[in-house]
Motif scaffolding. Structure first.
Motif, PDB file in Angstrom:
ATOM      1  N   VAL A 139       1.040  -1.376   0.277  1.00 58.34           N
ATOM      2  CA  VAL A 139       0.008   0.027   0.060  1.00 58.34           C
ATOM      3  C   VAL A 139       0.686   1.374   0.078  1.00 58.34           C
ATOM      4  O   VAL A 139       0.617   2.030  -0.716  1.00 58.34           O
ATOM      5  N   ALA A 173      -6.265   4.562   1.292  1.00 60.14           N
ATOM      6  CA  ALA A 173      -5.349   3.463   1.251  1.00 60.14           C
ATOM      7  C   ALA A 173      -5.905   2.221   1.957  1.00 60.14           C
ATOM      8  O   ALA A 173      -6.618   2.455   2.862  1.00 60.14           O
ATOM      9  N   ALA A 200      -2.617   2.799   7.131  1.00 62.16           N
ATOM     10  CA  ALA A 200      -3.140   1.453   6.756  1.00 62.16           C
ATOM     11  C   ALA A 200      -2.005   0.491   6.712  1.00 62.16           C
ATOM     12  O   ALA A 200      -2.365  -0.765   6.840  1.00 62.16           O
ATOM     13  N   SER A 201      -0.816   0.767   6.678  1.00 67.20           N
ATOM     14  CA  SER A 201       0.244  -0.021   6.839  1.00 67.20           C
ATOM     15  C   SER A 201       0.638  -0.236   8.090  1.00 67.20           C
ATOM     16  O   SER A 201       1.611  -1.174   8.447  1.00 67.20           O
ATOM     17  N   GLY A 221      -2.288  -4.574  -1.155  1.00 66.80           N
ATOM     18  CA  GLY A 221      -2.471  -3.137  -0.677  1.00 66.80           C
ATOM     19  C   GLY A 221      -2.713  -2.304  -2.006  1.00 66.80           C
ATOM     20  O   GLY A 221      -2.200  -2.272  -3.102  1.00 66.80           O
ATOM     21  N   LEU A 275      -5.459  -2.043   2.893  1.00 71.38           N
ATOM     22  CA  LEU A 275      -4.590  -3.119   3.029  1.00 71.38           C
ATOM     23  C   LEU A 275      -5.331  -4.350   3.631  1.00 71.38           C
ATOM     24  O   LEU A 275      -5.854  -4.243   4.375  1.00 71.38           O
ATOM     25  N   TYR A 329      -3.742   2.037  -3.102  1.00 70.96           N
ATOM     26  CA  TYR A 329      -4.302   3.614  -2.896  1.00 70.96           C
ATOM     27  C   TYR A 329      -4.813   4.269  -3.936  1.00 70.96           C
ATOM     28  O   TYR A 329      -4.305   4.137  -5.125  1.00 70.96           O
ATOM     29  N   ALA A 337       3.785  -7.214   5.119  1.00 73.19           N
ATOM     30  CA  ALA A 337       2.179  -7.357   4.550  1.00 73.19           C
ATOM     31  C   ALA A 337       2.141  -9.002   4.513  1.00 73.19           C
ATOM     32  O   ALA A 337       0.767  -9.532   4.600  1.00 73.19           O
ATOM     33  N   ALA A 372      -8.173  -3.420  -4.492  1.00 78.92           N
ATOM     34  CA  ALA A 372      -7.735  -4.796  -3.729  1.00 78.92           C
ATOM     35  C   ALA A 372      -8.293  -5.922  -3.950  1.00 78.92           C
ATOM     36  O   ALA A 372      -7.771  -6.885  -4.327  1.00 78.92           O
ATOM     37  N   ALA A 417      -1.473   5.968   3.769  1.00 78.74           N
ATOM     38  CA  ALA A 417      -0.561   4.743   3.700  1.00 78.74           C
ATOM     39  C   ALA A 417      -0.136   4.236   4.760  1.00 78.74           C
ATOM     40  O   ALA A 417       0.023   3.222   5.118  1.00 78.74           O
TER      41      ALA A 417
END
Length: 296
Positions: free
Chosen positions: A94, A199, A132-133, A181, A201, A183, A176, A285, A129
């Motif tokens: 992502v 974003a 989300a990560s 991922g 994931l 965006y 991950a 995704a 991002a």
């Protein structure tokens, strides 16, 4: 236009940068990373620092390393290095997808991930991002290192948890592990910044969503997690109906009256965009998203 006069220092190490921050603690001091936000602000008079400390050449704050299940990225690592990295594409898809959409080639050849996150522009592409990560942002000051989860890093417009005597030195991202991922953003037609960016994931087991992390930028005055969307996805089937229903929860935890409201988009329009672009991110995704093979 020309900036006001200032004193310039070039730091060769983290320790030297911290010493300069301490030495000039009584002055208006700015750190120079890639410069794409600071220099225009100085030229237009929006920022008039007395002291400029250039940290772009600090080698200890550059580079990408993988240590077990953690990807470590130096804060002064440039976007172009991230887009060229197979490790980033594999372990932080992502983030890789978001970096590819920052600015243009010239910006990506000079701008840095740490400069982007520390500046905390609400319309920048990387805060969502990073959220989300599940990234951890590591800062260093006179008392040593401090780890800040991305969820606790952004306070408001151009405001973070980094203290005046601290530096953001690196960003750590958990692998991950095969998650997908993506965006997506609605770019401003004038600047390319995100009017709304989302974003996502997703980690799946077959067609079932095991875990979901969704972050957004451009909506509020800082990057935010969309927890209601995440909760609506987990343990559900990854299909169009689930995605549409989950996207409908995008604004559940946000106050529309507090959303960004400017000449480009009203807060009500941003609320609509948030739902639309959340659905687009989740659909991307479902369709495979950003994968190592797609990073080339």
């Amino acid at each position: 236009m020309y900036p006001d006069e200032f004193d310039y220092y070039n730091a060769d190490s983290i320790d030297e940068a911290l010493e300069l921050l301490d030495e000039h603690s009584d002055a208006e001091t700015e750190l120079l990373a890639g410069g794409h936000s600071l220099l225009p602000a100085m030229k237009t008079g929006l920022s008039s620092p007395d002291v400029l400390i250039d940290i772009s050449g600090v080698e200890a704050m550059q580079g990408i390393e993988t240590d077990g299940d953690t990807l470590s990225i130096g804060a002064m690592t440039r976007y172009s290095d991230l887009t060229d990295s197979e490790g980033v594409a594999e372990h932080a898809p992502v983030l890789a997808d978001a970096v590819r959409q920052v600015g243009d080639v010239q910006v990506r050849n000079r701008g840095t991930i740490g400069g982007n996150l520390a500046h905390a522009d609400p319309a920048a592409d990387l805060p969502g991002a990073a959220l989300a990560s599940d990234a951890t942002l590591v800062v260093e000051g006179s008392d040593g290192e401090r780890e800040i989860p991305a969820d606790d890093f952004f306070f408001g417009m151009y405001t973070t948890d980094v203290g005046p005597d601290e530096l953001l030195t690196r960003i750590e991202v958990p692998s991950a592990d095969g998650a997908v991922g993506t965006y997506v953003k609605k770019p401003s037609p004038s600047s390319g910044y995100a009017m709304v960016g989302v974003a996502a994931l997703l980690d799946t087991d077959g067609d079932t969503v095991k875990s979901a992390s969704v972050g957004a930028n451009g909506v509020m005055d800082h990057g935010v997690r969309l927890e209601s969307v995440e909760n609506a996805l987990v343990d559900g089937s990854l299909d169009a109906d689930t995605i549409e229903a989950a996207a409908g929860h995008a604004g559940d935890d946000l106050d529309v009256a507090m959303m960004m409201d400017d000449l480009q988009a009203s807060n009500e329009f941003r609320a609509q965009l948030l739902e639309v672009y959340t659905e687009r991110a989740l659909t991307a995704a479902m369709d495979g998203g950003s994968t190592p093979a797609a990073a080339d």
